[in-house]
Design a protein around this motif. Structure first.
Motif, PDB file in Angstrom:
ATOM      1  N   VAL A  89       0.836  -1.199   0.000  1.00 57.65           N
ATOM      2  CA  VAL A  89       0.000   0.000   0.000  1.00 57.65           C
ATOM      3  C   VAL A  89       0.874   1.254   0.000  1.00 57.65           C
ATOM      4  O   VAL A  89       0.579   2.240  -0.681  1.00 57.65           O
ATOM      5  CB  VAL A  89      -0.954  -0.011   1.211  1.00 57.65           C
ATOM      6  N   GLU A  90       1.985   1.209   0.750  1.00 61.83           N
ATOM      7  CA  GLU A  90       2.911   2.346   0.768  1.00 61.83           C
ATOM      8  C   GLU A  90       3.433   2.640  -0.636  1.00 61.83           C
ATOM      9  O   GLU A  90       3.645   3.799  -1.012  1.00 61.83           O
ATOM     10  CB  GLU A  90       4.070   2.055   1.719  1.00 61.83           C
ATOM     11  N   HIS A  91       3.627   1.562  -1.428  1.00 60.64           N
ATOM     12  CA  HIS A  91       4.137   1.724  -2.790  1.00 60.64           C
ATOM     13  C   HIS A  91       3.027   1.991  -3.805  1.00 60.64           C
ATOM     14  O   HIS A  91       3.290   2.044  -5.008  1.00 60.64           O
ATOM     15  CB  HIS A  91       4.920   0.477  -3.199  1.00 60.64           C
ATOM     16  N   GLY A  92       1.796   2.120  -3.342  1.00 62.83           N
ATOM     17  CA  GLY A  92       0.699   2.462  -4.228  1.00 62.83           C
ATOM     18  C   GLY A  92      -0.022   1.310  -4.877  1.00 62.83           C
ATOM     19  O   GLY A  92      -0.834   1.511  -5.792  1.00 62.83           O
ATOM     20  N   ALA A  93       0.223   0.074  -4.431  1.00 60.48           N
ATOM     21  CA  ALA A  93      -0.416  -1.090  -5.043  1.00 60.48           C
ATOM     22  C   ALA A  93      -1.920  -1.095  -4.791  1.00 60.48           C
ATOM     23  O   ALA A  93      -2.386  -0.728  -3.713  1.00 60.48           O
ATOM     24  CB  ALA A  93       0.200  -2.370  -4.492  1.00 60.48           C
ATOM     25  N   ARG A  94      -2.662  -1.531  -5.784  1.00 59.44           N
ATOM     26  CA  ARG A  94      -4.108  -1.699  -5.650  1.00 59.44           C
ATOM     27  C   ARG A  94      -4.517  -3.164  -5.711  1.00 59.44           C
ATOM     28  O   ARG A  94      -5.650  -3.515  -5.415  1.00 59.44           O
ATOM     29  CB  ARG A  94      -4.833  -0.930  -6.760  1.00 59.44           C
ATOM     30  N   VAL A  95      -3.579  -4.037  -6.119  1.00 57.65           N
ATOM     31  CA  VAL A  95      -3.847  -5.472  -6.200  1.00 57.65           C
ATOM     32  C   VAL A  95      -2.617  -6.225  -5.703  1.00 57.65           C
ATOM     33  O   VAL A  95      -1.491  -5.888  -6.083  1.00 57.65           O
ATOM     34  CB  VAL A  95      -4.159  -5.926  -7.645  1.00 57.65           C
ATOM     35  N   VAL A  96      -2.827  -7.230  -4.860  1.00 61.02           N
ATOM     36  CA  VAL A  96      -1.736  -8.119  -4.466  1.00 61.02           C
ATOM     37  C   VAL A  96      -2.031  -9.499  -5.035  1.00 61.02           C
ATOM     38  O   VAL A  96      -3.188  -9.890  -5.207  1.00 61.02           O
ATOM     39  CB  VAL A  96      -1.553  -8.200  -2.929  1.00 61.02           C
ATOM     40  N   VAL A  97      -0.967 -10.247  -5.326  1.00 57.19           N
ATOM     41  CA  VAL A  97      -1.122 -11.587  -5.880  1.00 57.19           C
ATOM     42  C   VAL A  97      -0.229 -12.551  -5.111  1.00 57.19           C
ATOM     43  O   VAL A  97       0.849 -12.180  -4.635  1.00 57.19           O
ATOM     44  CB  VAL A  97      -0.767 -11.614  -7.390  1.00 57.19           C
ATOM     45  N   CYS A  98      -0.692 -13.791  -4.978  1.00 55.40           N
ATOM     46  CA  CYS A  98       0.142 -14.818  -4.342  1.00 55.40           C
ATOM     47  C   CYS A  98      -0.196 -16.179  -4.910  1.00 55.40           C
ATOM     48  O   CYS A  98      -1.297 -16.423  -5.414  1.00 55.40           O
ATOM     49  CB  CYS A  98      -0.051 -14.820  -2.823  1.00 55.40           C
ATOM     50  N   ALA A  99       0.782 -17.069  -4.835  1.00 59.91           N
ATOM     51  CA  ALA A  99       0.559 -18.491  -5.048  1.00 59.91           C
ATOM     52  C   ALA A  99       0.449 -19.112  -3.675  1.00 59.91           C
ATOM     53  O   ALA A  99       1.081 -18.640  -2.724  1.00 59.91           O
ATOM     54  CB  ALA A  99       1.732 -19.104  -5.811  1.00 59.91           C
TER      55      ALA A  99
END
Length: 377
Positions: A89-99
């Motif tokens: 969020v600090e880096h401005g992400a709006r979507v996170v992804v994981c396996a």
């Protein structure tokens, strides 16, 4: 004359009556965060270190169990996820992804929801416990079942993060390791020093790496007198580190460690060498045996993968590697409700079923083995 530098202020530790504030606020002085970091927390960390009397009696060592199933989503993953999502969020992400084989998906979905952003989860088709999948669904993650294993899912997740505007939150992300190292800080706070040995399951090997990092930092800042020997254990059907090569089709009932190509493999080997550590492996039969010992003798209910550290304790103690009187900590990584089906099976694989009794007190007493033991009037 030079003026001595003023040390960075530490956030005050709460009093015993204060509510735990989550690992970032508790250990902000030892994490890569600043006032600009938006803290995304569900109160993770602060999990109990339980005196495992039954295991101590079996081995002659002083055994403690760090019960990470008491985290908000039921696994240790929350420690790393609070850091990973906060930094995303600090880096401005709006979507996170994981396996994920399950626990990461549950944690990523919960913390993304908490942050008000989206989570995309890639899971191997048919290889995830329903208790974990249901959590990701409940937290509104976008779930895709990949026709492959965990390692296939991770490769796709990496490529997505490289080519599309999503933020990867698997343990290849150093923020995850940083958050997970805080568990070592908690162990030191309770024991007053590092243990002689620390045992835990190994799948992607990130947690093994994280604990070692935490203990190493505690030693370097003078909070401990020793570095524990780190013992990690894999399932026989999914033991690439022990076998020395990638396992292309990993197979074990311990779904949380069903990984054939660990993301933190090289870091874990470095941690093993630095701590005079060890990697071993056990059959599914031995894992389930340890699972039953842990629940029936200590009152701690974990998912099967978490019990492998107990199998390791018993085997290493019998071999004389863990001496009597040594202080041992075993991390159990996920709650038993994550994958409860194994708890209701007999050693021969048959299901445990309750005894049916009529509505009759004497019949109930008879079924409990109390016939003829009626209290005197």
């Amino acid at each position: 004359m030079s003026t001595p530098s003023t040390p960075e202020p530490r956030l005050p530790k709460p009093s015993p009556s204060a509510q735990w504030r989550g690992v970032i606020r508790e250990y902000a002085d030892r994490l890569d965060v600043s006032e600009a970091t938006p803290i995304v927390t569900l109160g993770e960390g602060g999990t109990p270190l339980i005196d495992a009397t039954a295991l101590s009696e079996r081995t002659g060592a002083k055994v403690w169990v760090k019960f990470e199933g008491m985290n908000p989503t039921g696994s240790f993953k929350d420690r790393g996820m609070t850091m990973a999502v906060s930094k995303a969020v600090e880096h401005g992400a709006r979507v996170v992804v994981c396996a994920s084989t399950g626990n990461t998906s549950a944690s990523a979905a919960a913390y993304a929801t908490r942050a008000g952003i989206a989570a995309a989860v890639l899971v191997p088709q048919g290889k995830i416990a329903m208790g974990k999948l249901s959590q990701a669904i409940a937290h509104n993650a976008r779930i895709l079942q990949v026709e492959g294993n965990f390692d296939d899912c991770l490769e796709i997740a990496k490529e997505l993060a490289e080519r599309y505007p999503v933020h990867l939150v698997n343990s290849v992300n150093n923020d995850r390791i940083e958050g997970q190292k805080t568990a070592a800080f908690e162990v030191v706070e309770v024991l007053g020093d590092a243990p002689d040995f620390h045992l835990l399951p190994v799948g992607n090997a990130g947690n093994y790496t994280a604990y070692h990092r935490g203990y190493r930092e505690e030693l370097e800042r003078g909070a401990t007198t020793r570095l524990p020997r780190m013992f990690g254990f894999q399932a026989e059907g999914s033991a690439p580190i022990i076998r020395g090569h990638i396992v292309k089709d990993p197979d074990t009932i311990a779904s949380a460690i069903r990984i054939g190509n660990p993301a933190s493999w090289s870091l874990a080997l470095a941690a093993r060498d630095d701590s005079d550590g060890y990697f071993g492996m056990f059959s599914d039969e031995k894992i389930l045996e340890a699972h039953r010992i842990l629940s029936a003798e200590t009152g701690i209910f974990v998912e099967p993968a978490s019990a492998i550290g107990v199998a390791g304790l018993l085997e290493r103690a019998e071999a004389g590697i863990i001496p009597k009187g040594a202080t041992v900590v075993i991390t159990v990584t996920g709650h038993g409700l994550k994958d409860p089906g194994w708890a209701v099976r007999q050693p021969d694989g048959s299901e445990v079923t309750p005894t049916v009794v009529p509505v009759d007190t004497d019949q109930v007493a008879h079924a409990l083995g109390m016939a003829g033991q009626a209290a005197r009037q």
